[in-house]
Design a protein around this motif. Structure first.
Motif, PDB file in Angstrom:
ATOM      1  N   ASN A  91      53.534 -60.289  24.961  1.00  0.00           N
ATOM      2  CA  ASN A  91      54.839 -59.609  25.814  1.00  0.00           C
ATOM      3  C   ASN A  91      54.440 -60.431  27.040  1.00  0.00           C
ATOM      4  N   GLN A  92      55.656 -61.309  27.117  1.00  0.00           N
ATOM      5  CA  GLN A  92      55.682 -62.389  28.557  1.00  0.00           C
ATOM      6  C   GLN A  92      55.410 -61.507  29.678  1.00  0.00           C
ATOM      7  N   GLU A  93      56.419 -60.566  29.839  1.00  0.00           N
ATOM      8  CA  GLU A  93      56.248 -59.651  31.077  1.00  0.00           C
ATOM      9  C   GLU A  93      54.812 -59.310  31.504  1.00  0.00           C
ATOM     10  N   PHE A  94      54.267 -58.646  30.399  1.00  0.00           N
ATOM     11  CA  PHE A  94      52.788 -58.218  30.562  1.00  0.00           C
ATOM     12  C   PHE A  94      52.023 -59.314  31.060  1.00  0.00           C
ATOM     13  N   ARG A  95      52.006 -60.553  30.281  1.00  0.00           N
ATOM     14  CA  ARG A  95      51.232 -61.724  30.379  1.00  0.00           C
ATOM     15  C   ARG A  95      51.329 -62.031  31.748  1.00  0.00           C
ATOM     16  N   SER A  96      52.634 -62.287  32.232  1.00  0.00           N
ATOM     17  CA  SER A  96      52.927 -62.718  33.685  1.00  0.00           C
ATOM     18  C   SER A  96      52.308 -61.679  34.727  1.00  0.00           C
ATOM     19  N   TYR A  97      52.415 -60.485  34.516  1.00  0.00           N
ATOM     20  CA  TYR A  97      51.596 -59.491  35.387  1.00  0.00           C
ATOM     21  C   TYR A  97      50.267 -59.707  35.485  1.00  0.00           C
ATOM     22  N   LEU A  98      49.533 -59.849  34.274  1.00  0.00           N
ATOM     23  CA  LEU A  98      48.028 -60.054  34.313  1.00  0.00           C
ATOM     24  C   LEU A  98      47.730 -61.386  35.115  1.00  0.00           C
ATOM     25  N   LYS A  99      48.562 -62.569  34.841  1.00  0.00           N
ATOM     26  CA  LYS A  99      48.257 -63.625  35.272  1.00  0.00           C
ATOM     27  C   LYS A  99      48.417 -63.609  36.712  1.00  0.00           C
ATOM     28  N   LYS A 100      49.520 -63.090  37.299  1.00  0.00           N
ATOM     29  CA  LYS A 100      49.639 -62.804  38.730  1.00  0.00           C
ATOM     30  C   LYS A 100      48.733 -62.217  39.444  1.00  0.00           C
ATOM     31  N   GLU A 101      48.038 -61.142  38.758  1.00  0.00           N
ATOM     32  CA  GLU A 101      47.138 -60.375  39.568  1.00  0.00           C
ATOM     33  C   GLU A 101      45.752 -61.081  39.475  1.00  0.00           C
ATOM     34  N   LEU A 102      45.339 -61.711  38.473  1.00  0.00           N
ATOM     35  CA  LEU A 102      44.017 -62.244  38.240  1.00  0.00           C
ATOM     36  C   LEU A 102      43.760 -63.572  38.889  1.00  0.00           C
ATOM     37  N   THR A 103      44.791 -64.446  39.214  1.00  0.00           N
ATOM     38  CA  THR A 103      44.745 -65.779  39.609  1.00  0.00           C
ATOM     39  C   THR A 103      44.292 -65.852  40.777  1.00  0.00           C
ATOM     40  N   ARG A 104      44.069 -64.766  41.605  1.00  0.00           N
ATOM     41  CA  ARG A 104      43.435 -64.913  42.907  1.00  0.00           C
ATOM     42  C   ARG A 104      42.080 -64.930  42.742  1.00  0.00           C
ATOM     43  N   TYR A 105      41.463 -64.473  41.693  1.00  0.00           N
ATOM     44  CA  TYR A 105      39.763 -64.559  41.509  1.00  0.00           C
ATOM     45  C   TYR A 105      39.631 -65.631  40.538  1.00  0.00           C
ATOM     46  N   TYR A 106      40.356 -65.968  39.482  1.00  0.00           N
ATOM     47  CA  TYR A 106      39.794 -66.911  38.341  1.00  0.00           C
ATOM     48  C   TYR A 106      40.863 -67.630  37.954  1.00  0.00           C
ATOM     49  N   THR A 107      40.512 -68.950  37.264  1.00  0.00           N
ATOM     50  CA  THR A 107      41.329 -69.932  36.905  1.00  0.00           C
ATOM     51  C   THR A 107      41.814 -69.239  35.516  1.00  0.00           C
TER      52      THR A 107
END
Length: 372
Positions: A134-150
């Protein structure tokens, strides 16, 4: 909102988008409305439809990610606006977004909320792979996690396995329900591939049943999180799994007796480590036993052996072999049946002086002073 309208509106329906100016309490608003003649939203769901992970069935019977309308609400509120929804039988639904027309640019607008977690930089950032169809959910996770991880991402299981092998992530998050490769099959492939079997896997799912959870753990998942979940819970699970990796490496450094089952997270890794230790033990007194020979006997390239031992123990192959030899030396010194010189040659050191230097570096004392 347009995406939802299209999903819920049948072939002969209509969707109308409008932009108007309205004044409320002496303040002007730009009002964007999306009106459809599609399926009515149940009255009991209207109050919670903008909450994260609240799902309404789409036009084809599938469920959405439960993220889209929550993002709509967040974006609108970031602009100090308001979003409303109305839905009636035979008339469909109307989503209305009110945006103030007197907003001024702010340097702090859109800043993410302050979290308790520190934001690592550069090479200290751990790598996470998100495998989600699910592209929408994937983008959401990426947006939230990119602050802390690559972050790396993949849209299906086949791509996820390929990216995992290529990028060597520190952790994988997956939530797959696809005909090609299910999340269970992907988890099984990861845990049975020696190149990536050491990588922790978090399974996310909206299908929260005991059988699913049991199956997830059976296939090697390291943790299982049912949706909806609190965001802090996911962050803590990620952090805990990564910290456990570090703790297992520290355990290897600290313990004299190496127990593979305590420093690995998969049967494949445990079997590999036992095999490697057996080979080193077999060649303990052979100072000429090389990493090339070890690589051949464990049937891995030198590069893959380096990556595997580094990921499990934090040691290069050369460091790993030396560490195993020195730990064996500590056991022999504890028994007190051999001199330091005899121990040095027994564990494969060419000269007692180099053995003494290496032993002191690892244990902090000379071999003659060692008292475990």
């Amino acid at each position: 909102m347009l995406s939802n309208a299209i999903k819920f509106t049948g072939e002969n329906g209509s969707i109308r988008v409008s932009l108007t100016r309205e004044v409320k309490e002496e303040r002007a608003y730009a009002v964007i409305r999306v009106k459809d003649t599609g399926k009515r939203i149940p009255k009991e769901k209207l109050a919670t439809i903008f909450e994260r992970f609240k799902q309404v069935e789409e036009g084809d019977g599938r469920k959405g990610s439960g993220i889209g309308l929550n993002l709509v609400k967040e974006y609108v509120e970031m602009h100090r606006g308001e979003v409303r929804v109305e839905s009636e039988p035979e008339k469909g639904s109307v989503f209305s977004v009110y945006l103030p027309m007197d907003l001024e640019t702010s340097s702090t607008a859109g800043e993410p909320p302050v979290e308790t977690m520190a934001e690592p930089e550069g090479e200290s950032r751990k790598k996470i792979l998100i495998v989600e169809d699910n592209q929408e959910f994937r983008s959401y996770l990426k947006k939230e996690l990119t602050r802390y991880y690559t972050l790396y991402e993949a849209a299906d299981g086949e791509e996820g396995e390929r990216v995992a092998l290529e990028k060597e992530p520190d952790l994988i998050i997956t939530d797959l329900m696809m005909p090609q490769v299910s999340r269970f099959e992907l988890c099984r492939r990861i845990k049975n591939n020696l190149s990536i079997s050491h990588v922790p896997v978090i399974l996310l799912t909206a299908n929260n049943t005991f059988e699913n959870e049991r199956q997830g753990y059976k296939e090697g998942a390291d943790t299982y999180i049912a949706k909806p979940f609190q965001w802090d819970i996911l962050l803590l699970r990620i952090r805990n799994l990564l910290e456990q990796q570090s703790q297992r490496r520290q355990l290897f450094e600290k313990e004299i007796e190496i127990q593979p089952e305590q420093i690995t997270i998969s049967y494949v890794d445990e079997k590999f480590l036992k095999r490697t230790l057996d080979l080193i033990e077999k060649n303990m007194g052979n100072a000429e036993y090389s990493i090339e020979e070890l690589s051949k006997e464990v049937e891995m390239s030198r590069v893959n052996l380096y990556r595997k031992l580094q990921s499990i123990t934090g040691n290069t192959p050369t460091e790993f072999v030396k560490s195993v030899r020195l730990k064996k030396a500590a056991e022999l010194l504890k028994e007190g049946k051999m001199s330091v010189v005899e121990v040095a040659y027994t564990v494969g050191f060419n000269t007692p002086s180099y053995f003494t230097k290496s032993f002191k570096k690892m244990f902090g004392v000379l071999p003659t002073q060692y008292t475990p």
